[in-house]
Design a protein around this motif. Structure first.
Motif, PDB file in Angstrom:
ATOM      1  N   SER A 186      -1.683   8.088   7.279  1.00 29.62           N
ATOM      2  CA  SER A 186      -2.424   9.264   7.732  1.00 29.62           C
ATOM      3  C   SER A 186      -3.325   8.841   8.879  1.00 29.62           C
ATOM      4  O   SER A 186      -3.931   7.762   8.839  1.00 29.62           O
ATOM      5  CB  SER A 186      -3.276   9.834   6.599  1.00 29.62           C
ATOM      6  OG  SER A 186      -2.478  10.226   5.506  1.00 29.62           O
ATOM      7  N   SER A 194      -4.907   5.163   5.449  1.00 30.52           N
ATOM      8  CA  SER A 194      -5.539   6.174   6.291  1.00 30.52           C
ATOM      9  C   SER A 194      -6.394   5.485   7.349  1.00 30.52           C
ATOM     10  O   SER A 194      -7.199   4.606   7.021  1.00 30.52           O
ATOM     11  CB  SER A 194      -6.422   7.101   5.444  1.00 30.52           C
ATOM     12  OG  SER A 194      -7.017   8.097   6.252  1.00 30.52           O
ATOM     13  N   THR A 205       5.130   3.404   2.744  1.00 30.61           N
ATOM     14  CA  THR A 205       3.691   3.547   2.942  1.00 30.61           C
ATOM     15  C   THR A 205       3.466   4.789   3.781  1.00 30.61           C
ATOM     16  O   THR A 205       4.012   4.909   4.886  1.00 30.61           O
ATOM     17  CB  THR A 205       3.089   2.338   3.672  1.00 30.61           C
ATOM     18  OG1 THR A 205       3.283   1.170   2.890  1.00 30.61           O
ATOM     19  CG2 THR A 205       1.595   2.550   3.917  1.00 30.61           C
ATOM     20  N   GLU A 206       2.678   5.701   3.247  1.00 27.90           N
ATOM     21  CA  GLU A 206       2.349   6.909   3.994  1.00 27.90           C
ATOM     22  C   GLU A 206       1.133   6.632   4.867  1.00 27.90           C
ATOM     23  O   GLU A 206       0.076   6.237   4.365  1.00 27.90           O
ATOM     24  CB  GLU A 206       2.065   8.071   3.054  1.00 27.90           C
ATOM     25  CG  GLU A 206       1.763   9.373   3.782  1.00 27.90           C
ATOM     26  CD  GLU A 206       1.429  10.515   2.840  1.00 27.90           C
ATOM     27  OE1 GLU A 206       1.447  10.298   1.614  1.00 27.90           O
ATOM     28  OE2 GLU A 206       1.137  11.617   3.331  1.00 27.90           O
ATOM     29  N   GLU A 265       5.858   8.346   7.158  1.00 32.60           N
ATOM     30  CA  GLU A 265       6.151   7.389   6.090  1.00 32.60           C
ATOM     31  C   GLU A 265       6.860   6.205   6.730  1.00 32.60           C
ATOM     32  O   GLU A 265       7.758   6.374   7.564  1.00 32.60           O
ATOM     33  CB  GLU A 265       7.075   8.029   5.042  1.00 32.60           C
ATOM     34  CG  GLU A 265       7.279   7.215   3.784  1.00 32.60           C
ATOM     35  CD  GLU A 265       6.223   7.486   2.726  1.00 32.60           C
ATOM     36  OE1 GLU A 265       5.501   8.492   2.852  1.00 32.60           O
ATOM     37  OE2 GLU A 265       6.125   6.692   1.777  1.00 32.60           O
ATOM     38  N   GLY A 296       9.061  11.168  -2.708  1.00 24.72           N
ATOM     39  CA  GLY A 296       8.083  10.092  -2.761  1.00 24.72           C
ATOM     40  C   GLY A 296       8.661   8.707  -2.914  1.00 24.72           C
ATOM     41  O   GLY A 296       7.919   7.747  -3.149  1.00 24.72           O
ATOM     42  N   ASP A 314       0.844  -1.188   0.000  1.00 26.62           N
ATOM     43  CA  ASP A 314       0.000   0.000   0.000  1.00 26.62           C
ATOM     44  C   ASP A 314       0.881   1.241   0.000  1.00 26.62           C
ATOM     45  O   ASP A 314       1.762   1.359   0.845  1.00 26.62           O
ATOM     46  CB  ASP A 314      -0.913   0.029   1.240  1.00 26.62           C
ATOM     47  CG  ASP A 314      -1.711  -1.248   1.382  1.00 26.62           C
ATOM     48  OD1 ASP A 314      -1.398  -2.030   2.311  1.00 26.62           O
ATOM     49  OD2 ASP A 314      -2.606  -1.466   0.567  1.00 26.62           O
ATOM     50  N   SER A 315       0.646   2.154  -0.912  1.00 26.80           N
ATOM     51  CA  SER A 315       1.417   3.392  -0.918  1.00 26.80           C
ATOM     52  C   SER A 315       0.871   4.380   0.113  1.00 26.80           C
ATOM     53  O   SER A 315       1.602   5.237   0.593  1.00 26.80           O
ATOM     54  CB  SER A 315       1.394   4.029  -2.300  1.00 26.80           C
ATOM     55  OG  SER A 315       0.063   4.306  -2.687  1.00 26.80           O
ATOM     56  N   HIS A 316      -0.413   4.218   0.455  1.00 24.47           N
ATOM     57  CA  HIS A 316      -1.023   5.133   1.416  1.00 24.47           C
ATOM     58  C   HIS A 316      -2.088   4.389   2.218  1.00 24.47           C
ATOM     59  O   HIS A 316      -2.889   3.646   1.651  1.00 24.47           O
ATOM     60  CB  HIS A 316      -1.661   6.330   0.698  1.00 24.47           C
ATOM     61  CG  HIS A 316      -2.187   7.363   1.629  1.00 24.47           C
ATOM     62  ND1 HIS A 316      -3.527   7.548   1.860  1.00 24.47           N
ATOM     63  CD2 HIS A 316      -1.551   8.247   2.431  1.00 24.47           C
ATOM     64  CE1 HIS A 316      -3.695   8.527   2.745  1.00 24.47           C
ATOM     65  NE2 HIS A 316      -2.514   8.965   3.113  1.00 24.47           N
TER      66      HIS A 316
END
Lengths: 110, 115
Positions: free
Chosen positions: A107, A12, A104-105, A88, B40, A8-10
């Motif tokens: 939030s 939340s 993976t960021e 991150e 990134g 997963d890149s992001h």
């Protein structure tokens, strides 16, 4: 060659809910594996490391990860997210040199 | 105790200029590493020192990049004739032990912008 893939890149989550950051590794043998965290405009901090002593590894700030050889996974978890966890996260395998996943960021919503 | 210190934190240079980035590792750490982190992306290995010896420079992208650690402590990464693609965060890390695969302590990085 060894490598890691962060699925997963992001991600939340809401504050107080569980966190799951997924990492799969590729290696011809059981590797060492690390998780690092990087807050904005900061360097990387080691969260935890797996070195084959125990499959469930506890790290700092309430994070833990479980090494599953059958699934070639080393997912990072935390039971309850805090706002300060927003950052991150990198899964890393030492393969002659440190090889970083794409990150993976995370939030965290109030 | 003090962690890994990098200076400057931010550097802006015009294309074609030379730049020098400094890293002060944790005192007594044998191993020192340089990484390049594009926006990134995860960090990419550049080079590795064990004391004053540069044992691996396979990640340096071109001969415009040069690193040194003459007394086995402070290290400098120099980039000559900078290009726009050199814009990135440059991270330094150190480790108490020898070897490329040990957990490392990272500095906060130098953000390099080439105009």
């Amino acid at each position: 060659a060894q490598s890691v893939t962060q699925l997963d890149s992001h991600v939340s989550v809401s504050e107080g809910t569980p966190v799951l950051l997924r990492c799969n590794y590729s290696s011809s043998y059981s590797p060492s594996l690390f998780w690092y965290v990087q807050h904005p405009n900061k360097g990387l901090q080691l969260l935890l490391k797996y070195t084959s002593a125990a499959t469930l590894v506890k790290g700092i700030n309430g994070f833990e990860a479980e090494f599953k050889k059958s699934e070639t996974s080393f997912h990072l978890t935390k039971p309850s997210a805090h706002m300060s966890d927003a950052a991150e996260y990198f899964c890393v395998v030492p393969g002659g040199k440190l090889i970083f996943g794409q990150g993976t960021e995370l939030s965290v919503k109030p | 105790g003090a962690g890994v210190s990098q200076s400057p934190r931010y550097k802006v240079a015009k294309r074609g200029q030379d730049v020098a980035l400094r890293c002060d590792p944790i005192s007594g750490h044998v191993s020192l590493f340089w990484y390049q982190q594009a926006l990134g992306q995860g960090p990419e290995f550049l080079t590795y020192f064990q004391n004053e010896a540069q044992l691996d420079k396979s990640g340096l992208p071109s001969d415009r990049f040069f690193a040194e650690r003459p007394e086995g402590s402070v290290s400098t990464l120099k980039i000559q004739r900078t290009q726009q693609e050199d814009s990135a965060v440059y991270l330094c890390a150190s480790s108490l032990l020898r070897g490329l695969g040990q957990p490392q302590h990272f500095g906060d990085g130098t953000r390099l912008s080439i105009l």
